[in-house]
Write an enzyme that holds these catalytic residues in place. Structure first.
Site, PDB file in Angstrom:
ATOM      1  N   LYS A  49       0.844  -1.196   0.000  1.00  0.00           N
ATOM      2  CA  LYS A  49       0.000   0.000   0.000  1.00  0.00           C
ATOM      3  C   LYS A  49       0.878   1.245   0.000  1.00  0.00           C
ATOM      4  O   LYS A  49       0.646   2.187  -0.757  1.00  0.00           O
ATOM      5  CB  LYS A  49      -0.924  -0.005   1.238  1.00  0.00           C
ATOM      6  N   GLN A  93      -4.884  -1.506   9.712  1.00  0.00           N
ATOM      7  CA  GLN A  93      -4.809  -2.824   9.085  1.00  0.00           C
ATOM      8  C   GLN A  93      -5.417  -3.878  10.000  1.00  0.00           C
ATOM      9  O   GLN A  93      -5.141  -3.928  11.195  1.00  0.00           O
ATOM     10  CB  GLN A  93      -3.320  -3.147   8.777  1.00  0.00           C
ATOM     11  N   ASP A 116     -11.238   2.857   4.239  1.00  0.00           N
ATOM     12  CA  ASP A 116     -11.751   1.495   4.030  1.00  0.00           C
ATOM     13  C   ASP A 116     -13.272   1.474   3.912  1.00  0.00           C
ATOM     14  O   ASP A 116     -13.839   0.453   3.507  1.00  0.00           O
ATOM     15  CB  ASP A 116     -11.405   0.623   5.250  1.00  0.00           C
TER      16      ASP A 116
END
Ligand code: GUN
Length: 278
Positions: A49, A93, A116
């Protein structure tokens, strides 16, 4: 032989357009990724990422914390990032260590920086048929990939296998929005093979090799979200590619299908949040 749903090719196309877009802005988006603990797969994902973001000109920072960080410390850090005007996107995460409540973490991220789409506000919007700030990355990537190959979902029977908050649950809502008939299967589903046989589109997000060609309806579309290493260390998906590609009309490979699209969606979401912040 099925047509390959090529996630790498679409990723390269979308990211090169995004780079041009970011180049035009004087101030840049800033994505902060929080990584707790030593999960090796998470480390690889987070690293990818960061590298992808930096190639596009997105400022990217990874904050790594030890497994034993307290929930309070983590929540305080998130609150700090919420208040930091230079930070436009926050990603924590998953999975998190057991002593940290994922719910409390998601409740703390401000929805405007929730890259997200996992906060209760954004999930609630999605599940009530409204528009969230951004859509979750893996489901969004899957829909972009299907759209690229002109695969229409309206009226189709789409069978999703797996009901995680990261893939199955949000994907079910997004596919419903496409006017498909959606069946969500999981570890307690009875007669899974009978259900799969009726699917026009099968999307599997289990992390185990469970689908063989003989289980499928002729000319169905297969999207394989699973990714794991088999006993010989080979990267595999949920679907037996050899046999399934003889029956399906389209199939996404592992690697090179959904994976690149997830990261592409993260970059798209980062830019969307940035533009909304301007
Ligand atoms: N772990 C596996 N996939 C994801 C994802 O899309 N977002 C976050 N935050 N964690 C993950």
């Amino acid at each position: 032989m099925a047509i390959i749903l090529d996630g790498k090719k679409l990723r390269d196309k979308i990211l090169s357009e995004l780079k041009l877009k970011i180049d035009k802005y004087e101030t840049k988006p800033k994505l902060v990724v929080i990584l707790v603990g030593e999960n090796p797969a998470s480390k690889i994902y987070v690293n990818n990422k960061k590298k992808t973001a930096e190639k596009l000109g997105i400022i990217s920072e990874v904050l790594e914390y030890p497994e034993n960080i307290t929930e309070t410390e983590l929540l305080n850090k998130i609150k700090e990032l919420n208040n930091d005007k230079s930070v436009t996107a926050i990603l924590v995460q998953l999975p998190l260590p057991k002593h940290i409540s994922k719910e409390n973490v998601m409740n703390t991220i401000t929805p405007e920086k929730d890259v997200d789409g996992f906060t209760p506000y954004n999930f609630g919007k999605l599940f009530s048929g409204e528009t969230p700030t951004v859509y979750p990355c893996t489901p969004k990537g899957i829909l972009l990939l299907l759209n690229e190959y002109n695969i229409k979902l309206e009226g189709k029977h789409v069978v999703i296998i797996g009901r995680s908050n990261i893939v199955g649950r949000p994907l079910s809502q997004m596919i419903l929005n496409e006017n498909a008939t959606v069946t969500v299967c999981h570890s307690h589903t009875q007669n899974l093979t009978d259900i799969i046989k009726t699917a026009d589109v099968v999307i599997s997000a289990v992390g185990k090799n469970i689908i063989k060609g003989e289980m499928l309806k002729n000319d169905c579309v297969i999207v394989d979200v699973g990714i794991f290493k088999d006993e010989n260390g080979k990267t595999r998906g949920d679907v037996d590619f050899e046999s399934a590609s003889q029956i399906a009309s389209y199939i996404s490979p592992v690697p090179g299908g959904v994976g690149p699209m997830t990261i592409t969606s993260l970059m798209l979401n980062t830019i969307e949040l940035f533009e909304k912040s301007l």
